[in-house]
Design a protein around this motif. Sequence first.
Motif, short mmCIF file in Angstrom:
data_model
loop_
_atom_site.label_atom_id
_atom_site.label_comp_id
_atom_site.label_asym_id
_atom_site.label_seq_id
_atom_site.Cartn_x
_atom_site.Cartn_y
_atom_site.Cartn_z
N VAL A 74 39.91 46.88 34.04
CA VAL A 74 39.59 46.69 35.47
C VAL A 74 39.19 45.25 35.73
CG1 VAL A 74 37.95 47.35 37.27
CG2 VAL A 74 39.03 49.11 35.87
N PHE A 75 38.41 44.67 34.83
CA PHE A 75 37.98 43.29 34.97
C PHE A 75 39.19 42.35 34.97
CE2 PHE A 75 36.03 39.46 32.84
CZ PHE A 75 35.28 39.05 33.93
N ALA B 117 42.34 43.19 35.70
CA ALA B 117 43.14 43.44 36.90
C ALA B 117 42.51 42.76 38.11
CB ALA B 117 43.26 44.94 37.13
N ARG B 118 41.18 42.78 38.18
CA ARG B 118 40.50 42.12 39.30
C ARG B 118 40.77 40.62 39.29
NH1 ARG B 118 36.14 39.15 40.48
NH2 ARG B 118 35.42 39.13 38.32
N MET B 119 40.75 40.02 38.12
CA MET B 119 41.04 38.58 38.03
C MET B 119 42.48 38.28 38.43
SD MET B 119 39.00 37.03 34.77
CE MET B 119 39.20 38.35 33.59
N LEU B 120 43.40 39.16 38.04
CA LEU B 120 44.80 38.95 38.41
C LEU B 120 45.01 39.09 39.91
CD1 LEU B 120 46.66 40.79 35.52
CD2 LEU B 120 46.67 38.34 35.99
N VAL B 121 44.36 40.07 40.52
CA VAL B 121 44.54 40.32 41.96
C VAL B 121 43.89 39.22 42.80
CG1 VAL B 121 43.93 41.88 43.85
CG2 VAL B 121 44.86 42.80 41.73
N THR B 122 42.65 38.86 42.45
CA THR B 122 41.92 37.88 43.26
C THR B 122 42.28 36.44 42.92
OG1 THR B 122 40.03 37.78 41.75
CG2 THR B 122 39.95 39.45 43.51
N GLY B 123 42.73 36.20 41.71
CA GLY B 123 43.03 34.84 41.29
C GLY B 123 41.78 34.04 40.95
N ASN B 124 40.67 34.72 40.79
CA ASN B 124 39.40 34.08 40.45
C ASN B 124 38.86 34.66 39.15
OD1 ASN B 124 39.26 32.49 42.80
ND2 ASN B 124 38.52 34.25 43.95
N GLY C 110 42.05 45.44 27.26
CA GLY C 110 41.50 46.70 27.76
C GLY C 110 42.48 47.84 27.61
N MET C 111 43.73 47.60 27.96
CA MET C 111 44.75 48.64 27.81
C MET C 111 44.95 49.00 26.34
SD MET C 111 45.55 49.53 30.79
CE MET C 111 46.89 50.60 30.36
N ALA C 112 44.91 48.01 25.46
CA ALA C 112 45.06 48.28 24.03
C ALA C 112 43.94 49.17 23.52
CB ALA C 112 45.10 46.97 23.24
N VAL C 113 42.72 48.89 23.93
CA VAL C 113 41.58 49.71 23.50
C VAL C 113 41.75 51.14 24.03
CG1 VAL C 113 39.09 50.06 23.72
CG2 VAL C 113 40.00 47.78 23.25
#
Length: 94
Positions: free
Chosen positions: A14-15, A17-24, A47-50
Amino acid sequence: MSTAAALVGLVLAVFGARMLVTGNAPGVIARSFRTPRQAGGYHLLFGMAVLIFVVGATQLTEVAAMIATLLAVALVAIAVVYFRPGSRTRDHSE
């Protein structure tokens, strides 16, 4: 153990994905990666691997668990090679 590991994987995904979506990316992470996209991709893949590893180890049959483990290792390899951390500028003049 598996619930805690799954939670860690979910938080990382989630962390990322949030960086990818927001660009921050948060300050420390932004300094560790060249771009927020690389930081997001790195955390998302880890995260997906875990998550895949935990689900494979706890919920699947032996053969499916092995396949899930190999997929998780492949995701980590992609994350380390393609989205590897590295500062934006490196001064090797010393």
